[in-house]
Write a protein that holds these residues in place. Structure first.
Motif, PDB file in Angstrom:
ATOM      1  N   TRP A  33      -1.726 -29.131 -15.825  1.00  0.00           N
ATOM      2  CA  TRP A  33      -1.568 -29.229 -17.275  1.00  0.00           C
ATOM      3  C   TRP A  33      -0.384 -28.410 -17.772  1.00  0.00           C
ATOM      4  N   THR A  34      -0.140 -27.256 -17.181  1.00  0.00           N
ATOM      5  CA  THR A  34       0.918 -26.379 -17.672  1.00  0.00           C
ATOM      6  C   THR A  34       2.292 -27.025 -17.549  1.00  0.00           C
ATOM      7  N   GLU A  35       2.418 -28.042 -16.713  1.00  0.00           N
ATOM      8  CA  GLU A  35       3.698 -28.751 -16.589  1.00  0.00           C
ATOM      9  C   GLU A  35       3.610 -30.177 -17.134  1.00  0.00           C
ATOM     10  N   GLY A  37       1.456 -31.539 -19.070  1.00  0.00           N
ATOM     11  CA  GLY A  37       1.031 -31.683 -20.450  1.00  0.00           C
ATOM     12  C   GLY A  37       2.199 -32.011 -21.364  1.00  0.00           C
ATOM     13  N   LEU A  38       3.374 -31.519 -21.013  1.00  0.00           N
ATOM     14  CA  LEU A  38       4.564 -31.818 -21.820  1.00  0.00           C
ATOM     15  C   LEU A  38       4.898 -33.309 -21.776  1.00  0.00           C
ATOM     16  N   HIS A 115       7.569 -23.245 -22.909  1.00  0.00           N
ATOM     17  CA  HIS A 115       6.540 -24.280 -22.893  1.00  0.00           C
ATOM     18  C   HIS A 115       5.751 -24.265 -24.206  1.00  0.00           C
ATOM     19  N   SER A 116       5.404 -23.065 -24.662  1.00  0.00           N
ATOM     20  CA  SER A 116       4.625 -22.953 -25.897  1.00  0.00           C
ATOM     21  C   SER A 116       5.448 -23.364 -27.111  1.00  0.00           C
ATOM     22  N   ALA A 119       5.510 -27.083 -27.112  1.00  0.00           N
ATOM     23  CA  ALA A 119       4.194 -27.594 -27.498  1.00  0.00           C
ATOM     24  C   ALA A 119       3.935 -27.398 -28.990  1.00  0.00           C
ATOM     25  N   MET A 140      -3.920 -29.631 -28.086  1.00  0.00           N
ATOM     26  CA  MET A 140      -3.065 -29.760 -26.902  1.00  0.00           C
ATOM     27  C   MET A 140      -2.082 -28.603 -26.816  1.00  0.00           C
ATOM     28  N   MET A 144      -1.927 -25.755 -23.990  1.00  0.00           N
ATOM     29  CA  MET A 144      -0.702 -25.548 -23.223  1.00  0.00           C
ATOM     30  C   MET A 144      -0.315 -24.074 -23.212  1.00  0.00           C
ATOM     31  N   SER A 147      -2.669 -22.056 -21.079  1.00  0.00           N
ATOM     32  CA  SER A 147      -2.498 -22.315 -19.649  1.00  0.00           C
ATOM     33  C   SER A 147      -1.381 -21.477 -19.053  1.00  0.00           C
ATOM     34  N   ARG A 148      -0.363 -21.137 -19.862  1.00  0.00           N
ATOM     35  CA  ARG A 148       0.743 -20.323 -19.357  1.00  0.00           C
ATOM     36  C   ARG A 148       0.300 -18.889 -19.060  1.00  0.00           C
TER      37      ARG A 148
END
Length: 225
Positions: A33-35, A37-38, A115-116, A119, A140, A144, A147-148
């Motif tokens: 998901w951490t990757e 999900g984007l 990432h955040s 998101a 979502m 995200m 998850s990081r």
């Protein structure tokens, strides 16, 4: 400020300790998901563009601005990260359990979380362009960000700042770009190029009988005389 950073350190340790108690399949899901999900946000951008092809020019304008606002959110995050050289917690926090994924290389700084930021920007941009989808995009984005920390590569304050920065930048871009992008959409929809019109969409369909009504009404008035 130091107290907040100490709190962030403790929260990081608590989350990572918890991560190591979860089943391997759950850890794997978090890593995916951490990757990936984007990519789901990207799919939502495409879906929003597709559904707006038969919508109003304003709907298409917002659909096109959504990925643009997200891109600006990333750029703002990356610019800030280059100014604040914060080491990753997977190297800096003494006694921390091993991260679930490889710790990013030295020089790939921690604050804020890109990432955040992506998101957060995507969640707000999609919510502004697609009514009702906020109930999907905001959870979502939060998931995200969490998850990081869960996989061990960011502090809680990194992801919090990333979410807020991305959301703010996307909101400002969506507001500032509405008029110029709207003009482009109107121009594209009246273009003689079929490819351009296909990309911009033709807008709401006008029923054939609607265009015939004025003529019939005119004839009726003429007959009444």
């Amino acid at each position: 400020m130091d107290n907040l950073l100490d709190l962030s350190d403790r929260l990081y340790l608590d989350v990572l300790d918890f991560a190591h108690t979860t089943p391997h399949w759950f850890q794997w899901l978090a890593e995916v998901w951490t990757e990936l999900g984007l990519l789901l946000f990207g799919a939502l951008f495409l879906a929003g563009w597709w559904r707006s092809r038969t919508g109003s020019s304003q709907a298409m304008t917002l659909a096109l601005l959504a990925p643009l606002g997200t891109a600006f959110g990333y750029v703002a995050s990356e610019a800030l990260k280059s100014l604040i050289d914060e080491e990753r917690p997977c190297r800096a926090v003494a006694g921390a359990p091993a991260a679930l994924i490889d710790c990013p290389v030295y020089g790939d700084w921690s604050f804020p979380s890109n990432h955040s930021a992506i998101a957060g920007a995507a969640a707000v941009a999609l919510a502004l362009s697609w009514r009702g989808i906020v109930w999907l995009t905001v959870p979502m984005a939060i998931l995200m960000a969490f998850s990081r920390v869960f996989v061990g590569v960011h502090y809680p304050h990194d992801v919090t700042a990333g979410l807020l920065l991305g959301a703010l930048v996307a909101f400002l871009v969506m507001r500032a770009g509405r008029k110029p992008v709207g003009a482009l959409v109107e121009t594209a929809r009246s273009s003689r190029s079929a490819a351009v019109v296909w990309c911009a969409g033709r807008g709401p369909a006008t029923p054939a009988h609607a265009s015939a009504r004025p003529g019939r009404r005119a004839r009726a008035r003429h007959g009444a005389y």
